[in-house]
Design an enzyme around this catalytic site. Structure first.
Site, PDB file in Angstrom:
ATOM      1  N   LEU A 145       0.863  -0.980   0.245  1.00  0.00           N
ATOM      2  CA  LEU A 145       0.103  -0.269  -0.103  1.00  0.00           C
ATOM      3  C   LEU A 145       1.306   1.015   0.043  1.00  0.00           C
ATOM      4  O   LEU A 145       0.492   2.518  -0.326  1.00  0.00           O
ATOM      5  CB  LEU A 145      -0.829   0.102   1.308  1.00  0.00           C
ATOM      6  CG  LEU A 145      -1.911  -1.423   1.609  1.00  0.00           C
ATOM      7  CD1 LEU A 145      -2.554  -1.137   2.616  1.00  0.00           C
ATOM      8  CD2 LEU A 145      -2.616  -0.893   0.822  1.00  0.00           C
ATOM      9  N   GLY A 146       1.748   1.308   0.859  1.00  0.00           N
ATOM     10  CA  GLY A 146       2.879   2.091   0.493  1.00  0.00           C
ATOM     11  C   GLY A 146       4.000   1.893   1.598  1.00  0.00           C
ATOM     12  O   GLY A 146       4.666   0.759   2.696  1.00  0.00           O
ATOM     13  N   GLY A 153       7.977   3.973   3.357  1.00  0.00           N
ATOM     14  CA  GLY A 153       7.830   5.122   4.597  1.00  0.00           C
ATOM     15  C   GLY A 153       8.563   5.152   5.109  1.00  0.00           C
ATOM     16  O   GLY A 153       9.952   3.942   5.150  1.00  0.00           O
ATOM     17  N   GLY A 154       8.738   6.011   6.131  1.00  0.00           N
ATOM     18  CA  GLY A 154      10.522   6.044   6.946  1.00  0.00           C
ATOM     19  C   GLY A 154      10.423   4.639   7.786  1.00  0.00           C
ATOM     20  O   GLY A 154      11.535   4.287   7.860  1.00  0.00           O
ATOM     21  N   GLY A 174       8.997   1.731   7.768  1.00  0.00           N
ATOM     22  CA  GLY A 174       8.420   0.532   7.869  1.00  0.00           C
ATOM     23  C   GLY A 174       7.655   0.141   5.881  1.00  0.00           C
ATOM     24  O   GLY A 174       7.185   1.890   5.007  1.00  0.00           O
ATOM     25  N   VAL A 179       3.710  -1.095   4.378  1.00  0.00           N
ATOM     26  CA  VAL A 179       2.230  -0.926   4.301  1.00  0.00           C
ATOM     27  C   VAL A 179       2.276  -2.138   4.053  1.00  0.00           C
ATOM     28  O   VAL A 179       2.145  -1.657   2.586  1.00  0.00           O
ATOM     29  CB  VAL A 179       2.006  -0.160   5.252  1.00  0.00           C
ATOM     30  CG1 VAL A 179       0.338  -1.293   5.315  1.00  0.00           C
ATOM     31  CG2 VAL A 179       2.360   0.806   5.603  1.00  0.00           C
ATOM     32  N   LYS A 229       2.327  -3.582   8.796  1.00  0.00           N
ATOM     33  CA  LYS A 229       2.990  -2.830   8.352  1.00  0.00           C
ATOM     34  C   LYS A 229       3.927  -3.859   8.484  1.00  0.00           C
ATOM     35  O   LYS A 229       4.652  -4.512  10.034  1.00  0.00           O
ATOM     36  CB  LYS A 229       2.891  -1.714   9.398  1.00  0.00           C
ATOM     37  CG  LYS A 229       3.960  -0.753   9.207  1.00  0.00           C
ATOM     38  CD  LYS A 229       4.129   0.524  10.552  1.00  0.00           C
ATOM     39  CE  LYS A 229       4.980   1.706  10.396  1.00  0.00           C
ATOM     40  NZ  LYS A 229       4.924   2.087  11.282  1.00  0.00           N
ATOM     41  N   ASP A 267       5.646  13.091  13.723  1.00  0.00           N
ATOM     42  CA  ASP A 267       5.918  12.982  12.638  1.00  0.00           C
ATOM     43  C   ASP A 267       4.230  13.431  12.225  1.00  0.00           C
ATOM     44  O   ASP A 267       3.842  12.523  11.311  1.00  0.00           O
ATOM     45  CB  ASP A 267       5.913  11.578  12.535  1.00  0.00           C
ATOM     46  CG  ASP A 267       7.007  11.626  10.691  1.00  0.00           C
ATOM     47  OD1 ASP A 267       6.953  12.758  10.268  1.00  0.00           O
ATOM     48  OD2 ASP A 267       6.991  10.350  10.255  1.00  0.00           O
TER      49      ASP A 267
END
Length: 760
Positions: free
Chosen positions: A437-438, A440-441, A443, A445, A459, A556
Site C-alpha cells: 500500500l505504501g 515510509g521511513g 517501514g 505497509v 506494517k 511526525d
C-alpha cells in the site's frame, strides 16, 4: 538348454508329488488306527462313540463315574449314563469336557374337573461328582396355561446350595385373544438355570391362578438353548415321550497342579498332551498339543496332524511342497529353480532369475526408506530450528520489552490478537509486492485479507539496528492506549519474523498527501472536505495531547500520515516516532526525528520536544490544505521551496489569496480561508510558547466549521469563552510584533531548509 532344464524341473516336481502322495497314504492309514479307547475295549454303543475316559466296562473306563451302560435290547443299541433315580440317555460325548444327554419331561394335569385336583410330576436326577448341568447352555422351559416349573438344587453334599429357579407361563386369553409363537411368557416361558447342578429335581404344576379346571396339561423340562421352538399347537399336541438334549459339563480330578504330583493318577497320559483346569468348578481337562490330534487320555492317543493332507497349510501351491514333521509341525520347500520359505504369508518362492531384480528392488526400497527417513528428520530439525528462530526473533523484536510495557500500562487495552507469521503470509500472498500500500521511513505497509475476510493493513517495520526496537514497541504501547475514531485502530502484532509486524484496520482511501499531490490517485477534495479533515485531525492530536493518561507527542504529523476511510473521515496513523511526556514534565530532550518540511525549527535546534512541536507540524498541514502545495518542493524557486516560509512571507505581504489552491477558490468563503490561514500562521510561530495549544487550535477550527455549516446562525459566546476558546483576531491578530516574529521565523526556516537541503 532351456527345454532340457524345464524337463529336469518337471521330473523333480513329479517325484516330489509322488512322495507326497505316499506320505499322505501312510498318514491316512495311521489315522484310521488312531485309538480312542483302551485296547480291546468297545469304541461304540450303537451310533455313539465311547472315548476313554468313558467306557462300557469298569476296565475300559477311568472310574465308575465314567461308566456307560449300553442297552443292547434297544434298536439301535443306546448308551446311558448311570445316575440315581433315572438312567440318562447319552447322545454324544466330547473330549472337550461336555456330553449331550436327554432328560425326561415333567408333566402336570388336572385330574378332577370338579374339585380341581391335579397331578404334578417331579423328576429327580443325581449325577456323579464329575458331571453337572451347564448353566450357560441350558434353559428351564415351561409349556402350558397358568403352569409353573421349578428347578431345585438337591445336592446335600455341597456346602452351598443354590436357590430354586422358577418360570411361569400365563394364560392371557382371559384378557385378550392375541398371542404369538415366541416363548416369552404367554403359554410358554424359559429362564436360565442355577450354577453347577449335579443333584437336582424339577417339577411342573398346573392351574396355579384360577379355578378353570378345563385347561390342557402343562409341562416343564430342561433343554439346550435353541433346541426347542415353541408352537401354540404344542399346548394340545405335545408328546410327553419327546426328549430334549441337555448339555452336561464334566472334568477329571481336582487341579492340574495336584494331579501332576502323582503320575499314576494323572489322566493326561499322552506324551503330546497338555493339562487345563476346568473353567467352571473343580477338575481339569486334557488336550492334545498344537499339531496333534486324538485322545489325550491314552498313552499314544495324541498323534501328529498331517497339515499337508488337510490343506490347512500355507505353502505356496505350484512352487513349493508341504513336508509334514512328526513333531507336530510342517515346513514348505520351494521347487528347484526357486528360493524362499515357500509360504503364502512369507517370502514365498521366487525364481532365481528374478533374484537380482528383487535384490535391486529391496536395495532401492531401503534407499528410498533411508532418504525418506532422512527427509523426515531434516524436516523435523528444520521445524525445530524454525521454532527456535521464531523465539529468537520474538526476543530480538522486543517481546520481553513489550510484555514489560504492557505490565507497566496495565490499565491499557490489550492487543486484539497475536498473529502468527503463517497467518500474515497467507493474508498478503507471502508479502507480495502487488499487496504493497505504501512505504515510509518506518517501514512498508501491505494490504492483507484474513481468513474471516476482514481486510487489514500490515506494517512491516524497517528496523536496521536493535536501538530502533524501542520505537516499534513504543508504537504498540501507544496504540493500545488510544481509542479515538480519528486514530487508526491497532488489531494485533506479530514478533516471529526478522522484522516486527503490526496489523491495523484497513483505511481504503489512501492518504491526504496522495489526494493533494498525486493526480493519478487523487479524489477531489473540496474546501468543505479539507476543512473537515483539518477539524478531525486537530481533534485527534488534541486528544493525544490532553485526553490520554499522559500526553502523547506524535512527532511526525504530516499529510502522508493522515488516512481517509470509505467516508473520507480522517484517521491519524504511524506512531513509530511518538513519545509519552510524563505528567511532571513539559518537555523531553530527544534525538531529533520528523520529516523535512514539517519539522519544528525550535525542536530542530534545541532537541527539546514539547506538545508545541506537533502544533507546528499541524500548521504546515493546514497550509498544505489551503494551498495544495507540498511542504517541501525543490522544483519551486529557492525562496519558495519551504512551504511554511513561502506561506508566512505571503501573509506578511498580503498575498494569501495568490497562493490558495485554485481548485477551492470558487467554493471557499474568503473570510473562512483567512481565519484558517490566521490559525496556521500562529501555529507556525518560531517560539513554541507563542503557539496556541492543540486543544485551542482544534476548537478554533471546529468553530469555523460550525459557522460554515450554519451560516444563518450566529454563535454567541461569553467574553470568558471568547478569551479562552475563540481564536479571534485578538488571539491570532497579525500585529506589528507578530509580523516581526514571522519575518524572523521565515529567515530561520529558510536557513533550516537550506541546511537540510545541503545535507541531502
Amino acid at each position: 538348454m532351456k527345454l532340457k532344464e524345464k524337463q529336469v524341473q518337471m521330473g523333480l516336481y513329479l517325484k516330489q508329488r509322488l512322495l507326497l502322495v505316499l506320505l499322505t497314504a501312510a498318514v491316512a492309514a495311521s489315522a484310521k488306527t488312531q485309538p480312542i479307547s483302551k485296547p480291546k475295549c468297545p469304541t461304540k454303543c450303537g451310533n455313539v462313540s465311547i472315548p476313554f475316559p468313558f467306557g462300557l466296562t469298569k476296565h475300559c473306563s477311568l472310574n465308575t463315574s465314567f461308566l456307560i451302560t449300553c442297552n443292547q435290547t434297544l434298536s439301535p443299541p443306546t448308551p446311558f449314563l448311570n445316575t440315581t433315580y433315572e438312567n440318562v440317555r447319552v447322545l454324544n460325548i466330547s473330549l472337550d469336557g461336555q456330553l449331550h444327554v436327554s432328560l425326561p419331561v415333567a408333566k402336570s394335569c388336572v385330574v378332577d374337573n370338579k374339585t380341581g385336583e391335579s397331578y404334578n410330576e417331579v423328576i429327580f436326577i443325581m449325577f456323579d461328582r464329575p458331571f453337572h448341568l451347564s448353566s450357560n447352555q441350558n434353559k428351564l422351559t415351561v409349556l402350558g396355561a397358568d403352569t409353573a416349573g421349578v428347578v431345585y438344587d438337591q445336592d446335600s453334599r455341597s456346602k452351598t446350595r443354590y436357590a430354586p429357579t422358577s418360570c411361569v407361563s400365563l394364560n392371557t386369553t382371559i384378557y385378550n385373544n392375541t398371542h404369538d409363537d415366541s416363548c416369552s411368557g404367554t403359554f410358554c416361558c424359559e429362564t436360565p438355570i442355577q450354577h453347577r447342578l449335579s443333584e437336582f429335581a424339577y417339577i411342573s404344576a398346573s392351574n396355579i391362578f384360577d379355578d378353570n379346571y378345563t385347561k390342557p396339561c402343562g409341562y416343564a423340562f430342561l433343554v439346550k438353548e435353541g433346541a426347542y421352538d415353541f408352537s401354540i399347537t404344542d399346548l394340545i399336541n405335545f408328546n410327553r415321550s419327546n426328549t430334549f438334549p441337555v448339555v452336561v459339563d464334566w472334568a477329571v480330578g481336582n487341579t492340574c497342579i495336584d494331579a501332576q504330583k502323582n503320575a499314576s493318577s494323572y489322566a493326561c497320559k499322552s506324551k503330546y498332551s497338555e493339562c487345563h483346569n476346568a473353567i467352571v468348578g473343580p477338575g481339569y481337562h486334557c488336550k492334545c498339543s498344537i499339531g496333534f490330534r486324538g485322545n489325550p487320555y491314552l498313552p499314544h492317543g495324541c498323534q501328529d496332524v498331517d497339515e499337508c493332507t488337510e490343506e490347512s497349510h500355507d505353502c505356496l501351491k505350484g512352487r513349493s511342497i508341504c513336508i509334514n514333521s512328526p513333531a507336530g509341525s510342517y515346513s514348505c520347500s520351494c521347487l528347484k529353480g526357486y528360493e524362499g520359505d515357500g509360504k503364502i504369508n512369507g517370502s514365498g518362492c521366487v525364481s532365481r532369475s528374478n533374484r537380482k531384480i528383487i535384490i535391486a528392488l529391496s536395495v532401492s526400497g531401503s534407499i528410498l526408506a533411508l532418504v525418506g527417513g532422512t527427509l523426515y528428520l531434516c524436516c523435523t530439525l528444520k521445524k525445530r530450528k524454525l521454532n527456535k528462530l521464531k523465539e529468537h526473533f520474538f526476543q530480538l523484536n522486543g517481546g520481553m520489552l513489550l510484555q514489560q510495557q504492557i505490565g507497566r500500562h496495565s490499565d491499557s487495552n490489550e492487543l486484539t490478537k497475536i498473529f502468527t507469521v503463517e497467518e500474515l503470509k497467507e493474508a498478503t500472498n507471502n508479502f507480495n509486492e502487488e499487496m504493497v500500500l505504501g512505504e515510509g521511513g518506518e517501514g512498508t505497509v501491505y494490504k492483507g485479507i484474513l481468513p474471516d475476510n476482514r481486510t487489514v493493513a500490515i506494517k512491516k517495520s524497517r528496523i536496521s539496528n536493535p536501538n530502533q526496537i524501542e520505537h516499534f514497541i513504543n508504537e504498540v504501547i501507544l496504540l493500545c492506549q488510544i481509542n479515538h475514531r480519528n486514530v487508526v485502530k491497532l488489531l494485533g502484532c506479530c514478533l516471529e519474523t526478522e522484522v516486527p509486524l503490526l496489523v491495523y484496520e484497513f483505511v481504503p482511501n489512501g492518504t491526504v498527501y496522495d489526494h493533494l499531490h498525486d493526480q493519478t490517485k487523487s479524489l477531489r477534495l473540496t474546501w468543505k472536505r479539507r476543512l473537515q479533515i483539518a477539524v478531525e485531525t486537530g481533534g485527534a492530536l488534541a486528544y493525544l495531547h490532553s485526553a490520554t493518561h499522559a500526553p502523547i507527542i506524535h512527532r511526525d504529523v504530516k499529510t502522508s500520515n493522515i488516512l481517509l476511510d470509505h467516508n473520507l473521515t480522517a484517521k491519524v496513523s504511524d506512531f513509530g516516532a511518538s513519545k509519552i511526556i510524563p505528567l511532571d514534565r513539559s518537555q523531553l530532550t530527544t534525538l531529533v526525528m520528523g520529516t523535512l518540511g514539517y519539522l519544528d525549527p525550535q525542536y530542530f535546534h534545541s532537541s527539546q520536544l514539547t506538545e508545541k512541536s506537533d502544533v507546528y507540524s499541524f500548521g504546515v498541514v493546514l497550509v498544505e490544505l489551503l494551498t495544495g502545495e507540498k511542504a517541501l518542493c525543490f522544483e519551486r524557486p529557492e525562496a519558495y521551496r519551504n512551504l511554511a516560509v513561502h506561506f508566512l512571507s505571503s501573509m506578511n505581504e498580503g498575498r494569501l489569496l495568490d497562493i490558495v489552491d485554485s481548485r477551492i477558490m470558487d467554493e471557499a468563503n474568503v473570510e473562512q480561508l483567512m481565519d484558517v490561514a490566521n490559525i496556521a500562521s500562529h501555529c507556525l510561530r518560531l517560539k513554541g510558547e507563542e503557539r496556541p495549544t492543540m486543544r485551542e487550535v482544534a476548537m478554533g477550527l471546529e468553530e469555523i466549521n460550525i459557522v460554515e455549516k450554519h451560516q444563518w446562525e450566529k454563535v454567541n459566546l461569553s467574553s470568558e469563552e471568547t478569551e479562552n476558546v475563540n481564536l479571534s483576531s485578538s488571539s491570532f491578530s497579525v500585529d506589528g510584533v507578530s509580523r516581526r516574529s514571522m519575518h524572523s521565523s521565515s529567515d530561520i526556516l529558510n536557513r533550516i531548509s537550506l541546511s537540510l537541503t545541503s545535507g541531502r
